[in-house]
Structure formats: structure tokens, C-alpha cells
Design a protein around this motif. Sequence first.
Motif, PDB file in Angstrom:
ATOM      1  N   SER A  99      87.108  77.761  56.361  1.00 41.68           N
ATOM      2  CA  SER A  99      86.016  77.052  55.727  1.00 41.68           C
ATOM      3  C   SER A  99      86.354  76.606  54.305  1.00 41.68           C
ATOM      4  N   ASN A 100      87.180  77.357  53.596  1.00 44.25           N
ATOM      5  CA  ASN A 100      87.480  77.044  52.215  1.00 44.25           C
ATOM      6  C   ASN A 100      88.750  76.206  52.126  1.00 44.25           C
ATOM      7  N   THR A 101      88.658  74.936  52.500  1.00 41.97           N
ATOM      8  CA  THR A 101      89.842  74.077  52.561  1.00 41.97           C
ATOM      9  C   THR A 101      90.260  73.559  51.190  1.00 41.97           C
ATOM     10  N   THR A 102      89.380  73.628  50.181  1.00 38.51           N
ATOM     11  CA  THR A 102      89.750  73.147  48.855  1.00 38.51           C
ATOM     12  C   THR A 102      90.770  74.068  48.196  1.00 38.51           C
ATOM     13  N   ASN A 103      90.719  75.363  48.529  1.00 44.97           N
ATOM     14  CA  ASN A 103      91.630  76.333  47.925  1.00 44.97           C
ATOM     15  C   ASN A 103      92.866  76.566  48.797  1.00 44.97           C
ATOM     16  N   LEU A 104      93.029  75.770  49.844  1.00 38.30           N
ATOM     17  CA  LEU A 104      94.115  75.959  50.803  1.00 38.30           C
ATOM     18  C   LEU A 104      95.439  75.541  50.196  1.00 38.30           C
ATOM     19  N   LYS A 105      96.404  76.453  50.233  1.00 41.66           N
ATOM     20  CA  LYS A 105      97.716  76.185  49.663  1.00 41.66           C
ATOM     21  C   LYS A 105      98.675  75.886  50.800  1.00 41.66           C
ATOM     22  N   ARG A 106      98.802  74.642  51.184  1.00 46.88           N
ATOM     23  CA  ARG A 106      99.655  74.246  52.312  1.00 46.88           C
ATOM     24  C   ARG A 106     101.131  74.349  51.947  1.00 46.88           C
ATOM     25  N   VAL A 107     101.929  74.668  52.940  1.00 45.67           N
ATOM     26  CA  VAL A 107     103.378  74.801  52.769  1.00 45.67           C
ATOM     27  C   VAL A 107     104.036  73.956  53.844  1.00 45.67           C
ATOM     28  N   LYS A 108     105.173  73.351  53.527  1.00 49.71           N
ATOM     29  CA  LYS A 108     105.917  72.575  54.516  1.00 49.71           C
ATOM     30  C   LYS A 108     106.465  73.503  55.592  1.00 49.71           C
ATOM     31  N   SER A 109     106.505  73.035  56.828  1.00 48.40           N
ATOM     32  CA  SER A 109     106.980  73.879  57.931  1.00 48.40           C
ATOM     33  C   SER A 109     108.505  73.875  58.051  1.00 48.40           C
ATOM     34  N   SER A 110     109.189  73.400  57.024  1.00 44.39           N
ATOM     35  CA  SER A 110     110.646  73.395  57.061  1.00 44.39           C
ATOM     36  C   SER A 110     111.232  74.775  56.753  1.00 44.39           C
ATOM     37  N   GLU A 111     110.364  75.784  56.688  1.00 44.25           N
ATOM     38  CA  GLU A 111     110.819  77.163  56.480  1.00 44.25           C
ATOM     39  C   GLU A 111     111.628  77.559  57.718  1.00 44.25           C
ATOM     40  N   THR A 112     112.891  77.919  57.526  1.00 44.62           N
ATOM     41  CA  THR A 112     113.737  78.221  58.674  1.00 44.62           C
ATOM     42  C   THR A 112     113.679  79.689  59.087  1.00 44.62           C
ATOM     43  N   ASP A 113     113.360  80.580  58.157  1.00 44.48           N
ATOM     44  CA  ASP A 113     113.404  82.007  58.451  1.00 44.48           C
ATOM     45  C   ASP A 113     112.034  82.571  58.840  1.00 44.48           C
ATOM     46  N   LEU A 114     111.249  81.800  59.585  1.00 43.07           N
ATOM     47  CA  LEU A 114     109.939  82.268  60.023  1.00 43.07           C
ATOM     48  C   LEU A 114     110.087  83.200  61.226  1.00 43.07           C
ATOM     49  N   LYS A 115     109.397  84.338  61.167  1.00 42.91           N
ATOM     50  CA  LYS A 115     109.391  85.281  62.284  1.00 42.91           C
ATOM     51  C   LYS A 115     108.019  85.226  62.932  1.00 42.91           C
ATOM     52  N   ASP A 116     107.997  85.239  64.272  1.00 42.52           N
ATOM     53  CA  ASP A 116     106.699  85.163  64.942  1.00 42.52           C
ATOM     54  C   ASP A 116     106.295  86.519  65.520  1.00 42.52           C
ATOM     55  N   ARG A 117     104.988  86.781  65.465  1.00 40.87           N
ATOM     56  CA  ARG A 117     104.424  88.008  66.029  1.00 40.87           C
ATOM     57  C   ARG A 117     103.308  87.611  66.983  1.00 40.87           C
ATOM     58  N   LEU A 118     103.350  88.181  68.158  1.00 37.35           N
ATOM     59  CA  LEU A 118     102.318  87.928  69.153  1.00 37.35           C
ATOM     60  C   LEU A 118     101.133  88.850  68.873  1.00 37.35           C
ATOM     61  N   VAL A 119      99.960  88.283  68.646  1.00 40.30           N
ATOM     62  CA  VAL A 119      98.775  89.085  68.353  1.00 40.30           C
ATOM     63  C   VAL A 119      98.069  89.474  69.639  1.00 40.30           C
ATOM     64  N   SER A 120      97.808  88.483  70.499  1.00 41.14           N
ATOM     65  CA  SER A 120      97.152  88.809  71.766  1.00 41.14           C
ATOM     66  C   SER A 120      97.388  87.722  72.806  1.00 41.14           C
ATOM     67  N   VAL A 121      97.353  88.137  74.063  1.00 45.64           N
ATOM     68  CA  VAL A 121      97.477  87.207  75.185  1.00 45.64           C
ATOM     69  C   VAL A 121      96.286  87.453  76.110  1.00 45.64           C
ATOM     70  N   GLN A 122      95.587  86.396  76.483  1.00 47.66           N
ATOM     71  CA  GLN A 122      94.460  86.507  77.406  1.00 47.66           C
ATOM     72  C   GLN A 122      94.769  85.726  78.672  1.00 47.66           C
ATOM     73  N   ARG A 123      94.383  86.298  79.807  1.00 50.00           N
ATOM     74  CA  ARG A 123      94.484  85.561  81.059  1.00 50.00           C
ATOM     75  C   ARG A 123      93.116  84.967  81.344  1.00 50.00           C
ATOM     76  N   VAL A 124      93.069  83.660  81.519  1.00 50.81           N
ATOM     77  CA  VAL A 124      91.813  82.956  81.756  1.00 50.81           C
ATOM     78  C   VAL A 124      91.793  82.504  83.213  1.00 50.81           C
ATOM     79  N   THR A 125      90.690  82.772  83.897  1.00 49.36           N
ATOM     80  CA  THR A 125      90.562  82.420  85.312  1.00 49.36           C
ATOM     81  C   THR A 125      89.538  81.312  85.482  1.00 49.36           C
ATOM     82  N   LYS A 126      89.934  80.259  86.169  1.00 47.48           N
ATOM     83  CA  LYS A 126      89.021  79.167  86.487  1.00 47.48           C
ATOM     84  C   LYS A 126      88.866  79.158  88.011  1.00 47.48           C
TER      85      LYS A 126
END
Length: 173
Positions: free
Chosen positions: A2-29
Motif C-alpha cells: 500500500s505504501n508505494t511512495t516509500n518503495l525503494k525499487r532495485v534493479k533485478s540485475s542482482e546476480t547473487d540472488l538466492k531463492d527460498r520457497l515459502v509455501s506451495v498450494q495444490r489447487v483443485t478445479k
Amino acid sequence: MSNTTNLKRVKSSETDLKDRLVSVQRVTKVTKGGRTFTFSAIVVVGNESGVVGYGLGKAKEISEAITKGVDDAKKNLIKVPIINGTVPHEQLGKFGGSLVFLKPAAHGTGVIAGGAMRAVLESVGVKDVLAKSKGSSNPHNVVKATMEALVQLRDAYSVAKQRGVSTSKVFHG
């Protein structure tokens, strides 16, 4: 966020980014031909030195959903001030029914946080923090509330710059 005026954006050219999986949901249709399963994955990426982002990926296979989540997270990176391995000050973050509270901690305390909050705080590079999640424990909202709290953090230099005074005045003024 909600507070987009204070948002400090960074370029995605960061090469040493590590990813962490928070959660996985199975959705059934349910269709007339039977059940169709898809997966939704929340992923947090960070360089463990002040840059973090989160993303949501949806696909028919788990690995594809995670890949999409990582790509989405790299598009939403923010810069967070970290001082001596902890947050600069106490901060509340709210999103939906989730409320999170971050408090600076002494060196050696570790990351005292649960679940989704821990993933975000470790990805951003916080080593010592006391954190509490109140309200909804929905991983989507907890991650977004934690990001909201991190966006609102300010270090002494940025406070001094905004007020137009020296850094020493921030502490003694």
C-alpha cells in the motif's frame, strides 16, 4: 504494497540472488471431465545484504510454478536498511488480516521469527531480530505484511536527509 511512495525499487540485475520457497498450494478445479490440479508457489528472493523481493507463480507442475515465482520475485525487489545485522528500529507491518512486528535485537540473538516471516528476514540478510506475527497466519498475507514493514524502515542517514539536518542531530536533537 500500500505504501508505494516509500518503495525503494532495485534493479533485478542482482546476480547473487538466492531463492527460498515459502509455501506451495495444490489447487483443485472440478470440471465435467474430472479434477484438474494446479500448483501455486510463493517464493522469496534476496541477496542477504539488504535486497529482497517476493513473487507468486502458478502452473500445472510444481517446478514450473516455483520458476515463475522466482521470475516474479526478481521484478519486485526492494532495498532495506540493515544496521549491524538487525533492523534500525521497531516497525509494524499490516496486510489483510496479518499483522507483523519487527524489533531490533542484540548481536547473537538470531532470527526469532516463524514460518513465512523467517524466510523473508533471512533473505534480506537480517541476522538478529525479534519478530512476532499476529492475526492471520496465511503465508501470502504474512509475506506481504513483512515486506510492508521492511519498506517502512529508515536508517539515520535517510531521516537526517529528509529533515535537512546532520546525522548527529537525529540522535541528539
